[in-house]
Scaffold this motif. Structure first.
Motif, short mmCIF file in Angstrom:
data_model
loop_
_atom_site.label_atom_id
_atom_site.label_comp_id
_atom_site.label_asym_id
_atom_site.label_seq_id
_atom_site.Cartn_x
_atom_site.Cartn_y
_atom_site.Cartn_z
N PRO A 5 12.74 -69.08 45.62
CA PRO A 5 13.46 -68.00 46.30
C PRO A 5 14.84 -68.44 46.80
CG PRO A 5 11.19 -68.13 47.06
CD PRO A 5 11.44 -69.35 46.23
N ASN A 6 15.74 -67.50 46.83
CA ASN A 6 17.05 -67.70 47.47
C ASN A 6 16.94 -67.17 48.89
OD1 ASN A 6 19.72 -67.70 48.32
ND2 ASN A 6 20.30 -65.95 47.05
N ALA A 7 16.96 -68.07 49.87
CA ALA A 7 16.75 -67.67 51.26
C ALA A 7 17.85 -66.73 51.76
CB ALA A 7 16.70 -68.91 52.15
N GLU A 8 19.05 -66.84 51.20
CA GLU A 8 20.15 -65.98 51.65
C GLU A 8 19.86 -64.50 51.37
OE1 GLU A 8 24.20 -67.74 50.62
OE2 GLU A 8 22.82 -69.00 49.45
N TYR A 9 19.09 -64.25 50.30
CA TYR A 9 18.82 -62.87 49.90
C TYR A 9 17.80 -62.20 50.82
CZ TYR A 9 18.30 -58.95 46.62
OH TYR A 9 18.30 -57.71 46.03
N ARG A 46 21.11 -70.77 37.54
CA ARG A 46 21.27 -69.38 37.12
C ARG A 46 20.66 -68.44 38.15
NH1 ARG A 46 19.10 -69.88 30.83
NH2 ARG A 46 20.60 -71.49 30.15
N PRO A 47 21.24 -67.28 38.35
CA PRO A 47 20.63 -66.27 39.22
C PRO A 47 19.58 -65.48 38.44
CG PRO A 47 22.73 -65.46 38.43
CD PRO A 47 22.58 -66.86 37.89
N VAL A 48 18.57 -65.00 39.15
CA VAL A 48 17.53 -64.16 38.55
C VAL A 48 17.33 -62.95 39.45
CG1 VAL A 48 15.13 -64.00 37.81
CG2 VAL A 48 16.37 -66.16 37.54
N GLY A 49 17.41 -61.76 38.85
CA GLY A 49 17.26 -60.53 39.62
C GLY A 49 18.60 -59.92 39.93
N PRO A 50 18.59 -58.75 40.60
CA PRO A 50 19.85 -58.07 40.92
C PRO A 50 20.71 -58.92 41.83
CG PRO A 50 18.00 -57.10 42.12
CD PRO A 50 17.42 -58.04 41.14
N GLU A 51 21.96 -59.16 41.39
CA GLU A 51 22.82 -60.08 42.13
C GLU A 51 23.68 -59.31 43.12
OE1 GLU A 51 25.31 -64.16 41.18
OE2 GLU A 51 24.84 -62.75 39.56
N ASP A 52 23.65 -59.79 44.37
CA ASP A 52 24.43 -59.22 45.46
C ASP A 52 25.70 -60.03 45.62
OD1 ASP A 52 25.23 -59.16 48.47
OD2 ASP A 52 23.92 -57.41 48.23
N GLY A 53 26.83 -59.35 45.75
CA GLY A 53 28.10 -60.07 45.84
C GLY A 53 28.20 -60.98 47.04
N GLU A 54 27.44 -60.69 48.08
CA GLU A 54 27.53 -61.47 49.31
C GLU A 54 26.47 -62.57 49.39
OE1 GLU A 54 27.39 -60.77 54.16
OE2 GLU A 54 27.38 -59.07 52.77
N VAL A 55 25.21 -62.22 49.04
CA VAL A 55 24.11 -63.18 49.26
C VAL A 55 23.50 -63.68 47.97
CG1 VAL A 55 23.56 -62.24 51.53
CG2 VAL A 55 22.42 -61.31 49.50
N GLY A 56 23.97 -63.25 46.82
CA GLY A 56 23.45 -63.74 45.56
C GLY A 56 22.22 -62.99 45.08
N ALA A 57 21.49 -63.59 44.18
CA ALA A 57 20.29 -62.98 43.59
C ALA A 57 19.05 -63.41 44.37
CB ALA A 57 20.16 -63.40 42.13
N PRO A 58 17.97 -62.64 44.27
CA PRO A 58 16.76 -62.98 45.04
C PRO A 58 16.08 -64.28 44.60
CG PRO A 58 16.34 -61.12 43.60
CD PRO A 58 17.81 -61.35 43.57
N THR A 59 16.22 -64.64 43.34
CA THR A 59 15.61 -65.87 42.82
C THR A 59 16.68 -66.73 42.20
OG1 THR A 59 13.44 -64.85 42.39
CG2 THR A 59 13.98 -66.80 41.11
N GLN A 60 16.53 -68.03 42.36
CA GLN A 60 17.46 -68.97 41.74
C GLN A 60 16.68 -69.86 40.77
OE1 GLN A 60 19.48 -71.06 44.91
NE2 GLN A 60 17.69 -70.99 46.24
#
Length: 536
Positions: A432-436, A480-494
């Protein structure tokens, strides 16, 4: 049927303490009723310097026949032909009948209970156990004195096992299937010795005198606690104790392996056998709901779990991998996708949870696969923090939502086991990407996505860890990002794709910076699970 237990002592530590441990007074002869006859306990010798307790089991042949008649399918345990009901070795040779007598007569001693002298059970004392006649049947697995040594020597016993001749007057007739046994040890506690005998006497005999029901698995695991899981012959012991009933044997071996792995990780069994989540699987609730203004419903958006598996499959195809190990395979969702692609010719699923592996087998329908398809896949139980020869030789390995379930001090062990010892040409890691997490409406601030997560990393922390591992083990890595990418916090999975120089990859890897620091853990006080759980 006879057995003796002897010990030595001194005036300061008298050998007669054996009477306290066995809960049988050295000055008395005691009689106990068992299901097949009477058991007698007496002391041929009881001095400060030496003490011997003897157990004599007097079998009632009529009771043995009545209880052994069975139902025509051998459920009584005795042979169904009439002569063998009356002419057999049960009254004379130590077997499962003696094991049952041990449990009846020395129940408290087997538990290590001694209220009168509570300091005695916890320490070992010199022990010598003698059994004049024990059947040691091979049944294609080796028998005789060699089998006795294989069973008792790993437990700390010095073993004297002598084959008994068929007839001493005619040595040319050869040896019988009976063995005279003497076991000596100064390191085995009496309670452990009795538990070991309770299990191993029926194992040596290779036949039980009663029907083996499912509760025998619990009896085996209870008596084998602390020694059976690590025994090099645990598979043979389990199989023979459970009378070769395959379903019971498989269940027992799975539970023993789980106990061994839990002990090795210094964790509770329930703590590591948690890969099967009873909550609903991820179903795309992270995707914003769109009002339906058209007659035709909008196609369902793939869930994050599906997007993860799609990204992993794409990375594997880029590397040209044919043999793939799914490490921490859970209930086998990724394995199911791998089976749909013929380019993946060998697939290994590994998980510490026996429950998860059983669920994966059911979900994948392994028993219904054709012989050709079944040959492509295997499921095995194992801990990823230990080197495992079964993981070597694969083109690629996958760690899908696995690393965050480990305590950070255990992470270097996994790194070595996968990247150092197994060393596949490619490794795919998702986490998981904690920022998301701030984008999950049902996830309170400061919490992680799943109750079992030990940490969740930001993109910078994951990048630092991936770079450190790649530099340490000779890989290059691409994030690589995985999932819908947010311009501020990135994607939900990395996702990180590690490759060795020999891996054919179609993308340009990220250049890593040696010497980056190891990220720190985020361990919130409370946890909540978004998306109704965390399936693979």
């Amino acid at each position: 049927m006879f057995m003796s237990i002897s010990t030595t002592g001194s005036a300061e530590d008298p050998a007669t303490g054996l009477g306290f441990l066995l809960h049988k007074h050295p000055g008395k002869v005691q009689r106990f009723t068992t299901s097949h006859g009477e058991a007698h306990v007496f002391y041929p010798e009881a001095r400060d310097e030496a003490c011997t307790a003897a157990l004599l089991l007097d079998i009632d042949p009529i009771a043995l026949v009545r209880k052994g008649r069975g139902d025509g399918r051998g459920r009584g345990g005795s042979p169904d032909f009439a002569l063998a009901q009356y002419v057999n070795d049960r009254p004379y040779a130590a077997s499962s009948l003696l094991a049952v007598a041990l449990r009846t007569v020395f129940r408290s001693a087997m538990k290590g209970a001694c209220p009168a002298r509570p300091e005695l059970p916890g320490r070992a004392r010199p022990l010598r156990i003698e059994l004049p006649a024990v059947p040691a049947n091979g049944a294609g697995e080796g028998g005789g004195p060699a089998l006795v040594v294989r069973l008792f020597e790993p437990l700390g016993w010095q073993v004297e096992a002598t084959a008994i001749p068929l007839d001493e007057s005619f040595p040319e007739w050869g040896e019988s299937r009976y063995v005279r046994i003497a076991l000596s040890s100064g390191t085995v506690r009496l309670a452990d010795a009795l538990q070991q005998l309770y299990v191993l006497l029926p194992v040596l005999d290779g036949a039980k005198h009663y029907w083996v029901a499912p509760d025998e698995v619990d009896k085996l695991l209870a008596a084998g606690q602390g020694w059976l899981a690590a025994h090099p012959e645990r598979a043979l012991i389990t199989r023979r104790y459970l009378a070769r009933r395959w379903a019971l044997t498989r269940s027992a071996l799975e539970r023993l392996e789980l106990a061994r792995l839990a002990e090795a990780d210094d964790r509770e069994v329930e703590e590591i056998d948690n890969a099967v989540d009873d909550r609903a699987e991820e179903d795309g609730r992270d995707q914003p709901e769109q009002p339906d203004h058209r007659e035709q419903p909008e196609p369902r958006q793939p869930s994050l779990a599906e997007q993860r598996r799609t990204a992993i499959l794409a990375a594997l195809r880029e590397t040209g991998a044919a043999r793939v190990a799914d490490l921490g395979c859970g209930q086998g969702e990724l394995i199911g996708d791998l089976l749909k692609d013929a380019r993946f010719t060998g697939i290994l699923g590994v998980d510490v949870s026996a429950r998860a592996l059983r669920a994966a087998s059911r979900k994948l329908g392994l028993e219904r696969l054709s012989e050709r398809q079944a040959a492509r896949v295997a499921l095995v139980q194992g801990a990823l923090t230990y080197t495992d020869a079964r993981l070597k030789g694969f083109d690629a390995a996958v760690l899908c939502e696995v690393i965050e379930h480990l305590d950070l001090p255990r992470l270097p062990a996994l790194e070595y086991a996968v990247f150092g010892a197994a060393r596949p040409r490619a490794v795919v890691v998702t986490t998981p990407n904690a920022e998301y997490n701030v984008r999950w409406e049902n996830l309170p601030a400061g919490t992680v996505r799943h109750a079992d997560h030990r940490f969740e990393w930001s993109r910078a922390e994951f990048r630092a860890w991936a770079g450190k591992v790649a530099a340490a083990y000779g890989y290059t890595v691409e994030l690589r990002p995985v999932g819908p990418e947010d311009g501020e916090v990135g994607a939900p999975t990395q996702l990180a794709l590690f490759t060795t120089p020999s891996t054919p990859a179609t993308s340009t890897p990220m250049t890593t910076t040696p010497g980056t620091t190891t990220p720190t853990a985020r361990t919130p006080a409370t946890t909540t699970t978004p998306e109704g759980g965390e399936p693979r």
